[in-house]
Every structure is written in C-alpha cells, then in structure tokens.
Scaffold this active site. Structure first.
Site, PDB file in Angstrom:
ATOM      1  CD  GLU A 110      48.462  36.359  37.159  1.00  0.00           C
ATOM      2  OE1 GLU A 110      47.385  35.740  37.221  1.00  0.00           O
ATOM      3  OE2 GLU A 110      49.163  36.386  36.127  1.00  0.00           O
ATOM      4  CG  HIS A 113      43.518  36.415  36.645  1.00  0.00           C
ATOM      5  ND1 HIS A 113      44.607  36.134  35.867  1.00  0.00           N
ATOM      6  CD2 HIS A 113      42.925  37.500  36.068  1.00  0.00           C
ATOM      7  CE1 HIS A 113      44.682  36.995  34.868  1.00  0.00           C
ATOM      8  NE2 HIS A 113      43.678  37.839  34.974  1.00  0.00           N
ATOM      9  CE1 TYR A 117      40.361  31.157  36.509  1.00  0.00           C
ATOM     10  CE2 TYR A 117      42.201  31.634  37.957  1.00  0.00           C
ATOM     11  CZ  TYR A 117      41.695  31.491  36.691  1.00  0.00           C
ATOM     12  OH  TYR A 117      42.514  31.658  35.604  1.00  0.00           O
ATOM     13  CD  GLU A 172      50.640  33.644  34.154  1.00  0.00           C
ATOM     14  OE1 GLU A 172      50.254  34.405  33.244  1.00  0.00           O
ATOM     15  OE2 GLU A 172      50.190  33.690  35.295  1.00  0.00           O
ATOM     16  CD  GLU A 206      46.801  34.296  32.936  1.00  0.00           C
ATOM     17  OE1 GLU A 206      47.947  34.761  32.798  1.00  0.00           O
ATOM     18  OE2 GLU A 206      46.264  34.182  34.042  1.00  0.00           O
ATOM     19  CG  HIS A 209      49.768  38.067  32.366  1.00  0.00           C
ATOM     20  ND1 HIS A 209      48.974  37.636  33.410  1.00  0.00           N
ATOM     21  CD2 HIS A 209      49.427  39.368  32.151  1.00  0.00           C
ATOM     22  CE1 HIS A 209      48.206  38.634  33.804  1.00  0.00           C
ATOM     23  NE2 HIS A 209      48.462  39.692  33.057  1.00  0.00           N
TER      24      HIS A 209
END
Ligand code: MN3
Ligand code: MN3
Length: 335
Positions: A110, A113, A117, A172, A206, A209
């Site tokens: 995470e 991620h 972004y 998520e 994802e 997850h």
C-alpha cells in the site's frame, strides 16, 4: 488481555513463552498461497517510465488534465490511509501468525501504491499544480469524508473487528474505482500507456487483497452467524447501511470531479458495479442492479486487459469476471 492475546495470536505457547512463526505448520493454506502469490508479483514504481506519457498528456485539454491529476491525488490519499492505518487495524485481530506475515506484505505494497499514484501526477503536472493537488486532497470535503469515516473505524477500540474488515474491503474494492475509471478509460483509448501499466500492477495486487481480507471476514462472520444469528443480521444491516452512506457521498465526489468532462454517469455505474464486487468479496449478495454489460465497454476492455493472465481466482486468467457476481469459494484460491 493475556488470554485474548493467546486466543488471537497464538504467539505464546502453553508455558507463556513467545513462539517463532513456523511456515512448515500452516493452519490455513490460504495464508501460504496468498503469501506466495503476493511475493511473486512484487513490483516497484521505479521500473515504469511515466515520463514517456508526457506526449499523450499534452494532447489532453485543461479539464481532462485536471481530472487525471486530481483523481491520482485522491488515490494517493486513500492508499496513504491503507498503508498507515488500514492494515495495522486488521493486524490486531489475526487468527494465525501467517496471516500477520501476509498483512505485512499488503501494508508495504500500500505504501508502494501511494507512492506510485503521486509519481504519476508529480511526473505529468507542474510544481505549482502538484502543490495544488496535495492541498486539494488534504482538504476536499467529499474525499475527506470517506478517508475520515474509514479512519475512525480503523482507530476505534470498541468497534467489532469484523467492521474494520468491511471498511477495508469497501475502501479497496469499491471506493478506489471512481479513480481507477480514468486510467482505464485512457488505457481503452491507447493513451497514457505507462500510467496504465502502474494501474494494471495495482489492480493485480488489489484483486488479491480484497479477496484475502474478504475471506478472513467470512470466517469470522460465519462463526458469528452460528453463535448468534441476530448479531450476524445486525452486522449485515450495518454493512449495507454503511455501503449506502458511502455511495451517497461517492455520488457527490464523482459529480464534483467528473461533471466537467461529462463522465459522471459512467463513473457511477462503474462504482456501483464495484460495490457489488466488494459485497461479493464479503460473501454477500449484490445490492445494485448494475452488471458488466452496463459499464462503459472501453473501460471494461481496459480492466480485462489489466487482469488477463494474472488473475488470482481463475486458472484461465481474466478473473475480473464479466457479467456475473458470485461469492468466492475456497477453490477460487487454487491456482
Ligand atoms: Mn492499494
Ligand atoms: Mn490493497
């Protein structure tokens, strides 16, 4: 408290001594297969040359550039929340030590991620625009509503831990997708290919997850249903009310971001479709009538490209299943 620790963590042996994790004795095979899957698909944003997308970026008008920059600002905020608070909350109530190890992996990813972004808009936008995007994501009302709502659930000491898993899966598998719409739309139009590459890698993470945490939710939920059906019904009511409340806010967020480019209705359809996916991960029936056929086919095409060949649930690939919503089975984890 000590008893609770022994129950939850299995970290102490019968003499009260601390126990080392043993990967040769795994009580839940899903922990092991998820660990293997996640470590196999490890990646870093630094491998993807986002600056190669500057040529495409310059062909977009101001409104479309605004949307791209700000949805990635929003996604950065939400995965900051996941990396700093979300997995830490879930980790307090693990059943197996291996689950802990899997959650450590998820937590680190995470952070990858959130960094990815921001790499996107920090590459495409000017320094003044970058500052404005961060100011916006740190203050925008409807974005902050979802972040704070879920933060409060993660940090409540008195809340049912199953509600923390629900919040995690909703974030998520549901709330990210109003942001994912934009890179998938451009992927479907053969634009911003490197941005899309990052999003493909994130979607691959994802999908693991959401189902893993959904699976762990279902273990607890099924136990609760056996022990206290009334409490399970109440939890289910809470879940659906929470989903509605988030949707109400999501409508406002989507209009605020997307009205200027005319995509709001399409984005909301995609959001409802993914809300059903989130419920599926939690073992529930869909709430919205929207199916894959209702989603903009260009975006659906983007998402099937993104999940082809490396889907977690299906040995034949392309597991972002089209046209149907069905609960996950244990066998979906066999690959
Ligand atoms: Mn993420
Ligand atoms: Mn995740």
């Amino acid at each position: 408290m000590a008893k609770k620790l022994i129950e939850y963590y299995d970290h102490l042996n019968s003499k009260g001594n601390y126990k080392a994790i043993n990967w040769d004795q795994v009580s839940d095979e899903i922990d092991k297969s998820t660990w293997e899957k996640l470590t196999e698909q490890f990646w870093l944003d630094t491998r993807i040359p986002v600056s190669n997308d500057l040529k495409d970026w310059r062909t977009l008008d101001d409104d479309h550039q605004w949307v791209v920059g700000h949805i990635f600002g929003g996604l950065t905020l939400l995965d900051t929340l996941q990396s700093q608070d979300g997995l830490a909350a879930i980790r307090k109530h693990v059943i197996t030590p291996h689950e802990n190890a899997v959650l450590n992996n998820i937590q680190f990813m995470e952070s990858v991620h959130a960094k990815s972004y921001s790499t996107i808009f920090e590459t495409l936008n000017t320094p003044e625009q970058i500052d404005e995007i961060f100011d916006w994501s740190d203050s925008e009302e409807f974005l902050q509503f979802k972040a704070k709502k879920i933060f409060n659930i993660y940090h409540s000491d008195t809340i049912d831990p199953l509600k923390q898993k629900i919040a995690n899966v909703f974030l998520e598998t549901y709330l990210f997708y109003s942001g994912f719409y934009t890179p998938l739309y451009y992927l479907g139009h053969n634009k911003l290919a490197n941005v899309a590459e990052i999003i493909k890698l994130i979607l691959r993470d994802e999908s693991v997850h959401g189902t893993y945490i959904g699976y762990k939710f279902q273990i607890g939920y099924n136990k609760l249903r056996e022990a206290d059906p009334k409490a399970a019904d109440d939890l289910k009511d809470w879940m659906f009310n929470f989903l509605y409340e988030l949707y109400d806010n999501e409508e406002k967020y989507v209009h605020m971001v997307y009205d200027q480019v005319g995509w709001s209705d399409d984005v909301l359809t995609f959001t409802r479709y993914n809300a059903n996916k989130a419920l599926m991960n939690l073992g529930q029936d869909p709430m919205f009538p929207d199916t894959a056929e209702d989603v903009n086919p260009i975006v659906m095409n983007g998402i099937s490209t993104a999940t082809a060949n490396h889907d977690f649930f299906s040995q034949v690939g392309n597991g972002y299943r089209l046209g149907q919503v069905e609960p996950m089975k244990d066998s979906d984890y066999d690959y």
